[in-house]
Motif scaffolding. Sequence first.
Motif, short mmCIF file in Angstrom:
data_model
loop_
_atom_site.label_atom_id
_atom_site.label_comp_id
_atom_site.label_asym_id
_atom_site.label_seq_id
_atom_site.Cartn_x
_atom_site.Cartn_y
_atom_site.Cartn_z
N TRP A 125 -10.88 1.90 -3.51
CA TRP A 125 -9.88 2.24 -4.53
C TRP A 125 -10.31 1.47 -5.78
CZ3 TRP A 125 -5.20 0.66 -1.05
CH2 TRP A 125 -5.05 1.58 -0.02
N PRO A 126 -10.97 2.11 -6.75
CA PRO A 126 -11.60 1.39 -7.86
C PRO A 126 -10.65 0.89 -8.94
CG PRO A 126 -11.94 3.73 -8.11
CD PRO A 126 -11.25 3.54 -6.80
N ARG A 127 -9.43 1.42 -8.97
CA ARG A 127 -8.54 1.00 -10.06
C ARG A 127 -7.10 0.89 -9.55
NH1 ARG A 127 -10.51 6.25 -12.03
NH2 ARG A 127 -8.95 7.82 -11.56
N ALA A 128 -6.29 0.26 -10.37
CA ALA A 128 -4.89 0.03 -10.01
C ALA A 128 -4.13 1.34 -9.87
CB ALA A 128 -4.22 -0.85 -11.06
N GLY A 129 -3.12 1.30 -9.03
CA GLY A 129 -2.21 2.43 -8.91
C GLY A 129 -2.27 3.14 -7.58
N ALA A 130 -1.30 4.01 -7.39
CA ALA A 130 -1.20 4.80 -6.16
C ALA A 130 -2.08 6.03 -6.26
CB ALA A 130 0.25 5.21 -5.93
N ARG A 165 -7.38 -6.92 -2.93
CA ARG A 165 -6.01 -6.96 -2.44
C ARG A 165 -5.43 -5.55 -2.51
NH1 ARG A 165 -4.12 -11.25 -0.89
NH2 ARG A 165 -1.94 -10.66 -0.88
N ALA A 166 -4.70 -5.18 -1.46
CA ALA A 166 -4.06 -3.88 -1.39
C ALA A 166 -2.58 -4.09 -1.10
CB ALA A 166 -4.70 -3.02 -0.31
N ALA A 167 -1.77 -3.12 -1.51
CA ALA A 167 -0.33 -3.15 -1.24
C ALA A 167 0.03 -1.96 -0.38
CB ALA A 167 0.45 -3.15 -2.55
N PHE A 168 1.02 -2.18 0.48
CA PHE A 168 1.45 -1.15 1.42
C PHE A 168 2.96 -1.15 1.52
CE2 PHE A 168 -2.59 -2.93 2.65
CZ PHE A 168 -3.38 -1.81 2.81
N GLU A 169 3.51 0.02 1.79
CA GLU A 169 4.92 0.15 2.12
C GLU A 169 5.00 1.05 3.34
OE1 GLU A 169 8.39 2.78 0.47
OE2 GLU A 169 7.91 1.20 -0.98
N VAL A 170 5.56 0.52 4.42
CA VAL A 170 5.73 1.30 5.65
C VAL A 170 7.20 1.18 6.04
CG1 VAL A 170 5.05 1.59 8.06
CG2 VAL A 170 3.36 0.81 6.38
N ASP A 171 7.88 2.32 6.14
CA ASP A 171 9.31 2.34 6.45
C ASP A 171 10.12 1.46 5.50
OD1 ASP A 171 9.35 4.21 8.46
OD2 ASP A 171 9.23 2.75 10.07
N ASN A 210 -3.51 0.13 -4.84
CA ASN A 210 -4.22 -1.02 -5.40
C ASN A 210 -3.29 -1.65 -6.44
OD1 ASN A 210 -5.82 -2.82 -6.79
ND2 ASN A 210 -7.55 -1.43 -7.01
N PRO A 211 -2.79 -2.87 -6.18
CA PRO A 211 -1.87 -3.51 -7.12
C PRO A 211 -2.58 -4.37 -8.18
CG PRO A 211 -2.00 -4.85 -5.16
CD PRO A 211 -2.91 -3.65 -4.95
N THR A 212 -3.90 -4.32 -8.23
CA THR A 212 -4.67 -5.19 -9.11
C THR A 212 -5.54 -4.38 -10.06
OG1 THR A 212 -6.68 -5.37 -7.77
CG2 THR A 212 -4.82 -6.80 -7.15
N ASP A 213 -6.25 -5.09 -10.91
CA ASP A 213 -7.22 -4.45 -11.80
C ASP A 213 -8.63 -4.50 -11.23
OD1 ASP A 213 -5.35 -3.74 -13.75
OD2 ASP A 213 -5.46 -5.72 -14.69
N GLU A 214 -8.76 -5.00 -10.01
CA GLU A 214 -10.06 -5.10 -9.33
C GLU A 214 -10.16 -4.04 -8.24
OE1 GLU A 214 -12.43 -7.28 -10.30
OE2 GLU A 214 -11.04 -7.90 -11.88
N PRO A 215 -11.36 -3.60 -7.91
CA PRO A 215 -11.52 -2.62 -6.82
C PRO A 215 -11.07 -3.21 -5.48
CG PRO A 215 -13.53 -2.78 -8.12
CD PRO A 215 -12.63 -3.89 -8.58
N VAL A 216 -10.63 -2.32 -4.60
CA VAL A 216 -10.28 -2.69 -3.23
C VAL A 216 -11.17 -1.90 -2.30
CG1 VAL A 216 -8.46 -2.73 -1.48
CG2 VAL A 216 -7.87 -3.07 -3.89
N HIS A 217 -11.76 -2.60 -1.33
CA HIS A 217 -12.61 -1.96 -0.32
C HIS A 217 -11.88 -2.08 1.01
CE1 HIS A 217 -16.55 -2.17 2.20
NE2 HIS A 217 -15.98 -1.00 2.28
N LEU A 218 -11.72 -0.94 1.70
CA LEU A 218 -10.99 -0.91 2.96
C LEU A 218 -11.73 -0.07 3.99
CD1 LEU A 218 -8.81 0.25 0.49
CD2 LEU A 218 -7.29 -0.76 2.17
N VAL A 219 -11.36 -0.28 5.25
CA VAL A 219 -11.70 0.64 6.32
C VAL A 219 -10.38 1.25 6.75
CG1 VAL A 219 -12.53 0.87 8.68
CG2 VAL A 219 -13.77 -0.58 7.06
#
Length: 134
Positions: free
Chosen positions: A30-35, A55-61, A85-94
């Motif tokens: 996720w290269p940039r901030a936002g949903a 850093r990544a943000a999540f909302e579950v239930d 992605n809640p930041t201005d930095e890229p997020v790398h996930l599996v």
Amino acid sequence: MPTVIENERTGEQVEFVVETAELLRMDVTWPRAGARAVRHAHPGMEERWEVIEGRAAFEVDGVRVEAGPGSSVVAPKGRAHLAWNPTDEPVHLVIEMRPALRWADFVRRLFAGEDAAQLLAEFPDEIVLAPLER
């Protein structure tokens, strides 16, 4: 050799690493901030995110959490969720989907620019929109 596909609208990049009936494992950036998506659920699949970098943000239930490298978050089958992605930095996930169902096909077609409403109608076991939290 696996190829990386990109959603031109969101910048999200996905590489399909494992594609079996039981498991779809994707290497995602996720290269940039936002949903990248609206609140939704997967009626027939569990979704699991592992943060590799950033850093990544999540909302579950309705429960929100931020996660850093080494952290995992799970949205059980049928549970409403968001991830961003809640930041201005890229997020790398599996990201893993269990069972895989037709999720890879959905993602490929969505990223190729097909109509999202039509895809939602075609993939009801894979994804449904969830009501807004109050």
